[in-house]
Design an enzyme around this catalytic site. Structure first.
Site, PDB file in Angstrom:
ATOM      1  N   ARG A  25       0.810  -1.224   0.000  1.00 23.70           N
ATOM      2  CA  ARG A  25       0.000   0.000   0.000  1.00 23.70           C
ATOM      3  C   ARG A  25       0.844   1.275   0.000  1.00 23.70           C
ATOM      4  O   ARG A  25       0.441   2.291   0.559  1.00 23.70           O
ATOM      5  CB  ARG A  25      -0.961   0.028   1.202  1.00 23.70           C
ATOM      6  CG  ARG A  25      -2.054  -1.013   1.125  1.00 23.70           C
ATOM      7  CD  ARG A  25      -3.115  -0.554   0.147  1.00 23.70           C
ATOM      8  NE  ARG A  25      -4.154  -1.555   0.006  1.00 23.70           N
ATOM      9  CZ  ARG A  25      -5.244  -1.584   0.764  1.00 23.70           C
ATOM     10  NH1 ARG A  25      -5.458  -0.677   1.672  1.00 23.70           N
ATOM     11  NH2 ARG A  25      -6.137  -2.516   0.568  1.00 23.70           N
ATOM     12  N   ARG A  29      -2.857   6.193  -0.526  1.00 23.60           N
ATOM     13  CA  ARG A  29      -2.759   6.340   0.918  1.00 23.60           C
ATOM     14  C   ARG A  29      -2.215   7.677   1.362  1.00 23.60           C
ATOM     15  O   ARG A  29      -2.770   8.697   1.073  1.00 23.60           O
ATOM     16  CB  ARG A  29      -1.915   5.221   1.516  1.00 23.60           C
ATOM     17  CG  ARG A  29      -2.605   3.902   1.529  1.00 23.60           C
ATOM     18  CD  ARG A  29      -3.564   3.920   2.681  1.00 23.60           C
ATOM     19  NE  ARG A  29      -4.719   3.115   2.388  1.00 23.60           N
ATOM     20  CZ  ARG A  29      -5.237   2.267   3.255  1.00 23.60           C
ATOM     21  NH1 ARG A  29      -4.676   2.096   4.411  1.00 23.60           N
ATOM     22  NH2 ARG A  29      -6.340   1.622   2.946  1.00 23.60           N
ATOM     23  N   ARG A  38      -5.812  12.495  -7.263  1.00 20.43           N
ATOM     24  CA  ARG A  38      -7.047  11.703  -7.177  1.00 20.43           C
ATOM     25  C   ARG A  38      -8.286  12.577  -6.968  1.00 20.43           C
ATOM     26  O   ARG A  38      -9.417  12.081  -7.012  1.00 20.43           O
ATOM     27  CB  ARG A  38      -6.935  10.731  -5.999  1.00 20.43           C
ATOM     28  CG  ARG A  38      -6.525   9.316  -6.324  1.00 20.43           C
ATOM     29  CD  ARG A  38      -7.654   8.462  -6.910  1.00 20.43           C
ATOM     30  NE  ARG A  38      -8.933   8.542  -6.232  1.00 20.43           N
ATOM     31  CZ  ARG A  38      -9.266   7.894  -5.141  1.00 20.43           C
ATOM     32  NH1 ARG A  38      -8.421   7.081  -4.575  1.00 20.43           N
ATOM     33  NH2 ARG A  38     -10.460   8.037  -4.594  1.00 20.43           N
ATOM     34  N   ASP A  74      -6.636  -2.486  -7.721  1.00 17.31           N
ATOM     35  CA  ASP A  74      -7.219  -3.113  -6.534  1.00 17.31           C
ATOM     36  C   ASP A  74      -7.578  -4.546  -6.869  1.00 17.31           C
ATOM     37  O   ASP A  74      -7.811  -4.877  -8.042  1.00 17.31           O
ATOM     38  CB  ASP A  74      -8.469  -2.363  -6.062  1.00 17.31           C
ATOM     39  CG  ASP A  74      -8.845  -2.777  -4.640  1.00 17.31           C
ATOM     40  OD1 ASP A  74      -8.287  -2.193  -3.688  1.00 17.31           O
ATOM     41  OD2 ASP A  74      -9.667  -3.692  -4.478  1.00 17.31           O
ATOM     42  N   TYR A 153     -15.321 -11.069   0.161  1.00 13.96           N
ATOM     43  CA  TYR A 153     -16.012  -9.806  -0.153  1.00 13.96           C
ATOM     44  C   TYR A 153     -17.322 -10.066  -0.888  1.00 13.96           C
ATOM     45  O   TYR A 153     -18.347  -9.426  -0.619  1.00 13.96           O
ATOM     46  CB  TYR A 153     -15.115  -8.887  -0.993  1.00 13.96           C
ATOM     47  CG  TYR A 153     -14.042  -8.213  -0.166  1.00 13.96           C
ATOM     48  CD1 TYR A 153     -14.370  -7.299   0.827  1.00 13.96           C
ATOM     49  CD2 TYR A 153     -12.691  -8.499  -0.369  1.00 13.96           C
ATOM     50  CE1 TYR A 153     -13.391  -6.700   1.597  1.00 13.96           C
ATOM     51  CE2 TYR A 153     -11.705  -7.899   0.398  1.00 13.96           C
ATOM     52  CZ  TYR A 153     -12.058  -7.002   1.380  1.00 13.96           C
ATOM     53  OH  TYR A 153     -11.095  -6.404   2.152  1.00 13.96           O
TER      54      TYR A 153
HETATM   55  O1  CP3 Z   1      -0.029   0.578  -2.969  1.00 13.49           O
HETATM   56  C1  CP3 Z   1      -0.446  -0.530  -3.280  1.00 13.49           C
HETATM   57  O2  CP3 Z   1      -0.296  -1.548  -2.556  1.00 13.49           O
HETATM   58  C2  CP3 Z   1      -1.036  -0.721  -4.669  1.00 13.49           C
HETATM   59  C3  CP3 Z   1      -2.416  -0.676  -4.784  1.00 13.49           C
HETATM   60  C4  CP3 Z   1      -3.350  -1.575  -3.990  1.00 13.49           C
HETATM   61  C5  CP3 Z   1      -4.601  -1.095  -3.556  1.00 13.49           C
HETATM   62  N1  CP3 Z   1      -5.297  -2.148  -3.058  1.00 13.49           N
HETATM   63  C6  CP3 Z   1      -5.047   0.305  -3.706  1.00 13.49           C
HETATM   64  C7  CP3 Z   1      -6.092   0.788  -2.783  1.00 13.49           C
HETATM   65  C8  CP3 Z   1      -3.264  -2.930  -3.659  1.00 13.49           C
HETATM   66  C9  CP3 Z   1      -2.113  -3.899  -3.844  1.00 13.49           C
HETATM   67  C10 CP3 Z   1      -4.526  -3.293  -3.079  1.00 13.49           C
HETATM   68  C11 CP3 Z   1      -4.852  -4.663  -2.667  1.00 13.49           C
HETATM   69  C12 CP3 Z   1      -6.036  -4.882  -1.828  1.00 13.49           C
HETATM   70  N2  CP3 Z   1      -7.271  -4.304  -1.924  1.00 13.49           N
HETATM   71  C13 CP3 Z   1      -6.104  -5.855  -0.818  1.00 13.49           C
HETATM   72  C14 CP3 Z   1      -4.972  -6.766  -0.442  1.00 13.49           C
HETATM   73  C15 CP3 Z   1      -3.977  -6.043   0.379  1.00 13.49           C
HETATM   74  C16 CP3 Z   1      -4.356  -5.851   1.807  1.00 13.49           C
HETATM   75  O3  CP3 Z   1      -4.390  -4.710   2.249  1.00 13.49           O
HETATM   76  O4  CP3 Z   1      -4.553  -6.855   2.496  1.00 13.49           O
HETATM   77  C17 CP3 Z   1      -7.383  -5.816  -0.251  1.00 13.49           C
HETATM   78  C18 CP3 Z   1      -7.884  -6.660   0.891  1.00 13.49           C
HETATM   79  C19 CP3 Z   1      -8.114  -4.824  -0.973  1.00 13.49           C
HETATM   80  C20 CP3 Z   1      -9.534  -4.413  -0.775  1.00 13.49           C
HETATM   81  C21 CP3 Z   1      -9.552  -2.986  -0.360  1.00 13.49           C
HETATM   82  N3  CP3 Z   1      -9.489  -1.918  -1.223  1.00 13.49           N
HETATM   83  C22 CP3 Z   1      -9.539  -2.468   0.955  1.00 13.49           C
HETATM   84  C23 CP3 Z   1      -9.595  -3.288   2.222  1.00 13.49           C
HETATM   85  C24 CP3 Z   1      -9.459  -1.074   0.858  1.00 13.49           C
HETATM   86  C25 CP3 Z   1      -9.291  -0.102   1.998  1.00 13.49           C
HETATM   87  C26 CP3 Z   1     -10.357   0.860   2.244  1.00 13.49           C
HETATM   88  C27 CP3 Z   1      -9.779   2.039   3.000  1.00 13.49           C
HETATM   89  O5  CP3 Z   1      -9.907   3.156   2.512  1.00 13.49           O
HETATM   90  O6  CP3 Z   1      -9.187   1.828   4.072  1.00 13.49           O
HETATM   91  C28 CP3 Z   1      -9.449  -0.750  -0.509  1.00 13.49           C
HETATM   92  C29 CP3 Z   1      -9.334   0.607  -1.099  1.00 13.49           C
HETATM   93  C30 CP3 Z   1      -7.995   0.959  -1.620  1.00 13.49           C
HETATM   94  N4  CP3 Z   1      -7.264   0.154  -2.440  1.00 13.49           N
HETATM   95  C31 CP3 Z   1      -7.303   2.171  -1.408  1.00 13.49           C
HETATM   96  C32 CP3 Z   1      -6.113   2.079  -2.156  1.00 13.49           C
HETATM   97  C33 CP3 Z   1      -5.043   3.130  -2.316  1.00 13.49           C
HETATM   98  C34 CP3 Z   1      -7.760   3.352  -0.538  1.00 13.49           C
HETATM   99  C35 CP3 Z   1      -8.956   4.057  -1.085  1.00 13.49           C
HETATM  100  C36 CP3 Z   1      -8.681   5.294  -1.892  1.00 13.49           C
HETATM  101  O7  CP3 Z   1      -7.522   5.731  -2.126  1.00 13.49           O
HETATM  102  O8  CP3 Z   1      -9.701   5.888  -2.315  1.00 13.49           O
END
Ligand code: CP3
Length: 363
Positions: A25, A29, A38, A74, A153
């Site tokens: 991540r 972030r 964004r 994602d 999910y």
């Molecule tokens: O930086 C990176 O790692 C690359 C991008 C990436 C994202 N999601 C971007 C993202 C990666 C590799 C993921 C994988 C992902 N997505 C996983 C596996 C990794 C882990 O954390 O265990 C899972 C379970 C997801 C599902 C998901 N998507 C979650 C749980 C969330 C978090 C929600 C939050 O805001 O806390 C997301 C959203 C997400 N995916 C964000 C990002 C940068 C944040 C939302 C945003 O920027 O609007």
């Protein structure tokens, strides 16, 4: 020039002089430059815009000097691409409009074709073009979600604490469970194959929530599906990282599913993880993300501990035990990269030398 440290570590040809480091991540972030680009664009829309994906993927590489880029996307993107109605809500995560409950729901999940994700192919090509294609260039890591985590999910409809509906479906209707996982494995496999064909030089399979299962259920209901994806990717020759949270008891199975590198969360030290998986695997991890808010000297000592324990594995890729928390101060990540690069080799040499000494008798 020599091979990128990330790839060398994954092959366990990990000379003492450089420990590769990146952060799960890291893209998106905490970075102010991320929030800026964004603005006004939803997460899932952003993932379909190749120029924007390139920019967001490269921001942490430029800022922190990490040894890997991770593709900005994602795990739900390919599921959305086959037409499933879902959203990603900031602060919550993926949300499915109509959760999966019965066999009829499988009709809403057709197979993924590379044409469905042309935007992924295009974005990866743009990123790799900018990173450079030489052996020593910073590699791009492609990724996908593993079937259990994706299924959770789809079945729960969103994030869950106990995965109760997922486990109930798995045990009550194993045939439907396996059919659903077969389909999700096909979708994740094609998502990964498109990224590798476009130039990703390593892949990570995220089974973030598989640690909620006892080993027996993991082995019977989950492992074969993840193993199929990892085996297919193995044919392309790219190293494969396999990661989940809370997987201490599953580590040998996570490794045997077909990993080159086993991702370890923060709950057990890397020397213990190395003992559990055996010598045939590199390790990735495992600084506790919660400590990113601790005073620097406290955090720095923990970074050194992780490097020391990681010396027990032939290959170690420094990372957090899970993703960067949203509130993280980005300058802390840069300091960790500097510490790992500057002090890491000496710390590792000393740890390996100490391990080679015969035990001294207490006086
Ligand atoms: O930086 C990176 O790692 C690359 C991008 C990436 C994202 N999601 C971007 C993202 C990666 C590799 C993921 C994988 C992902 N997505 C996983 C596996 C990794 C882990 O954390 O265990 C899972 C379970 C997801 C599902 C998901 N998507 C979650 C749980 C969330 C978090 C929600 C939050 O805001 O806390 C997301 C959203 C997400 N995916 C964000 C990002 C940068 C944040 C939302 C945003 O920027 O609007």
């Amino acid at each position: 020039m020599t091979e990128a440290p990330l790839l060398a570590a994954a092959r366990r040809d990990n000379p003492d002089d450089r420990i590769p480091v990146w952060f799960m991540r890291q893209a998106g972030r905490s970075l102010p430059e991320y929030k800026k680009v964004r603005e006004g664009i939803s997460m899932l829309d952003a993932c379909t815009m190749p120029e924007l994906v390139r920019e967001i993927t490269l921001q942490p590489v430029r800022r922190h000097g990490v040894d890997a880029a991770i593709f900005y996307s994602d795990i739900m993107v390919p599921v959305k691409a086959v037409g499933l109605d879902l959203d990603i809500t900031p602060g919550i995560g993926p949300q499915i409009a109509t959760p999966f409950r019965s066999r009829a729901d499988l009709d809403r999940l057709p197979e993924l074709t590379p044409d469905d994700i042309g935007f992924v192919d295009e974005a990866v090509r743009l990123i790799v073009e900018e990173l450079g294609g030489s052996d020593s260039a910073v590699p791009l890591i492609g990724f996908a979600g593993a079937p259990f985590t994706l299924a959770s999910y789809l079945i729960e409809g969103g994030p869950s604490k106990d995965y109760a509906r997922t486990k109930a479906l798995m045990l009550a209707d194993p045939e439907l469970w396996h059919d659903l996982c077969d389909r999700l494995a096909q979708i994740s496999r094609v998502f990964l194959e498109v990224q590798v064909a476009a130039g990703a030089r390593m892949v990570q399979l995220f089974d973030s929530w598989a640690g909620s299962l006892p080993a027996r259920d993991y082995q019977r209901y989950v492992m074969p599906h993840s193993a199929g994806i990892l085996a297919a990717l193995g044919e392309s020759g790219v190293p494969r990282i396999h990661f989940g949270v809370g997987t201490g008891e599953l580590l040998p199975l996570i490794a045997q599913a077909g990993a080159d590198v086993v991702g370890v969360d923060w709950r057990i030290p890397l020397d213990e993880a190395a003992r559990r998986v055996g010598p045939a695997y590199a390790l990735q991890g495992n600084l506790d993300p919660a400590l990113l808010t601790a005073p620097w000297e406290v955090l720095a000592e923990r970074v050194r501990d992780v490097i020391r324990a990681g010396a027990a594995a032939d290959g170690h890729i420094f990372n957090l035990g899970h993703g960067v928390p949203p509130t993280t101060d980005a300058t802390v990540l840069t300091r960790i990269v500097e510490l790992v690069h500057n002090e890491g080799p000496d710390i590792r040499r000393a740890a390996r030398a100490a391990a080679d000494q015969p035990e001294r008798m207490p006086q």
